[in-house]
Design a protein around this motif. Sequence first.
Motif, short mmCIF file in Angstrom:
data_model
loop_
_atom_site.label_atom_id
_atom_site.label_comp_id
_atom_site.label_asym_id
_atom_site.label_seq_id
_atom_site.Cartn_x
_atom_site.Cartn_y
_atom_site.Cartn_z
N MET A 239 0.84 -1.17 0.00
CA MET A 239 0.00 0.00 0.00
C MET A 239 0.89 1.24 0.00
SD MET A 239 -2.47 1.45 3.02
CE MET A 239 -3.80 0.31 2.82
N TYR A 240 0.51 2.20 -0.80
CA TYR A 240 1.25 3.46 -0.89
C TYR A 240 0.46 4.55 -0.17
CZ TYR A 240 3.25 7.66 -2.91
OH TYR A 240 3.84 8.89 -3.07
N LEU A 241 1.14 5.33 0.67
CA LEU A 241 0.49 6.43 1.37
C LEU A 241 1.01 7.76 0.84
CD1 LEU A 241 0.81 5.23 5.07
CD2 LEU A 241 -1.15 5.00 3.57
N ARG A 242 0.14 8.72 0.76
CA ARG A 242 0.56 10.08 0.41
C ARG A 242 1.19 10.73 1.64
NH1 ARG A 242 -5.21 10.66 -1.01
NH2 ARG A 242 -5.05 11.39 1.09
N GLN A 243 1.92 11.81 1.42
CA GLN A 243 2.57 12.50 2.53
C GLN A 243 1.58 12.89 3.62
OE1 GLN A 243 5.86 11.63 2.21
NE2 GLN A 243 5.93 13.14 3.79
N GLY A 244 0.38 13.33 3.26
CA GLY A 244 -0.59 13.78 4.25
C GLY A 244 -1.06 12.68 5.18
N ASP A 245 -0.94 11.42 4.74
CA ASP A 245 -1.39 10.28 5.54
C ASP A 245 -0.36 9.89 6.61
OD1 ASP A 245 -3.64 10.10 3.92
OD2 ASP A 245 -2.65 8.72 2.53
N TRP A 246 0.82 10.46 6.53
CA TRP A 246 1.93 10.07 7.39
C TRP A 246 1.61 10.23 8.87
CZ3 TRP A 246 5.68 7.00 6.85
CH2 TRP A 246 6.86 7.10 7.58
N SER A 247 1.10 11.41 9.26
CA SER A 247 0.82 11.61 10.68
C SER A 247 -0.32 10.71 11.15
CB SER A 247 0.53 13.08 10.99
OG SER A 247 -0.58 13.53 10.25
N ASP A 248 -1.27 10.37 10.25
CA ASP A 248 -2.34 9.44 10.62
C ASP A 248 -1.77 8.07 11.00
OD1 ASP A 248 -4.22 11.39 10.17
OD2 ASP A 248 -4.70 10.69 8.15
N LEU A 249 -0.73 7.65 10.28
CA LEU A 249 -0.09 6.37 10.58
C LEU A 249 0.41 6.36 12.03
CD1 LEU A 249 0.96 3.64 9.39
CD2 LEU A 249 3.06 4.87 8.84
N PHE A 250 1.00 7.45 12.46
CA PHE A 250 1.50 7.53 13.84
C PHE A 250 0.36 7.64 14.84
CE2 PHE A 250 5.29 8.99 11.52
CZ PHE A 250 6.19 8.11 12.04
N ARG A 251 -0.66 8.38 14.51
CA ARG A 251 -1.77 8.53 15.44
C ARG A 251 -2.52 7.22 15.66
NH1 ARG A 251 -1.48 13.88 13.41
NH2 ARG A 251 -0.95 15.21 15.18
N GLU A 252 -2.44 6.30 14.69
CA GLU A 252 -3.05 4.98 14.85
C GLU A 252 -2.18 4.04 15.68
OE1 GLU A 252 -3.52 3.64 10.84
OE2 GLU A 252 -5.03 5.16 10.37
N CYS A 253 -0.94 4.42 15.91
CA CYS A 253 0.02 3.58 16.64
C CYS A 253 -0.46 3.37 18.08
CB CYS A 253 1.38 4.27 16.60
SG CYS A 253 2.71 3.27 17.25
#
Length: 172
Positions: A1-15
């Motif tokens: 799966m490829y994420l756009r730059q804007g999705d980056w912080s969402d990845l951390f917030r889901e951690c």
Amino acid sequence: MYLRQGDWSDLFRECRSEAFHLEVRDDYAVPVESEPFRRFLNNEPDDYEWFRDWEALVEELTGRGVRVSRIRVVTVPHTDYQRWSLVVAFRNVEAGEDIRYLPRHLAGEVPTDDWWLIDNERVAFNLVNRQLKSAGVALTTDPRIVEYCQGVRQRLWKLATPHAEYAAREAS
């Protein structure tokens, strides 16, 4: 799966429990860092305003019990970028991130790409173009890749030196 730059912080917030970063490059071309890096090279002061979003994210994560850690595999002598990064890292540490350094000649075989291991379940590869600028994130949950990254982290963590100790040694 490829994420756009804007999705980056969402990845951390889901951690939920841990975000570990392996850095293996000696130089980066991050647009927000260009001016602060130029200031460093010219011995000019830095207000670190450009770094506030990352500090806030790390504080948010660690505030809810997520462990944020990183190993930087670096070439010695350091590049200008790595010398600057070593100075800036005190901000990461103050925000709650555990950063460690490992000279490349002591690391043995290391991956050629930077990545984040999220909750020991997902690996997010930092994609860069030929100019070393960010090109997004590739995310995988492939158990073989996750297991490989876990093993790399465990092996290198034992060899790496905490930021404060490494910085003090480099300053002397």
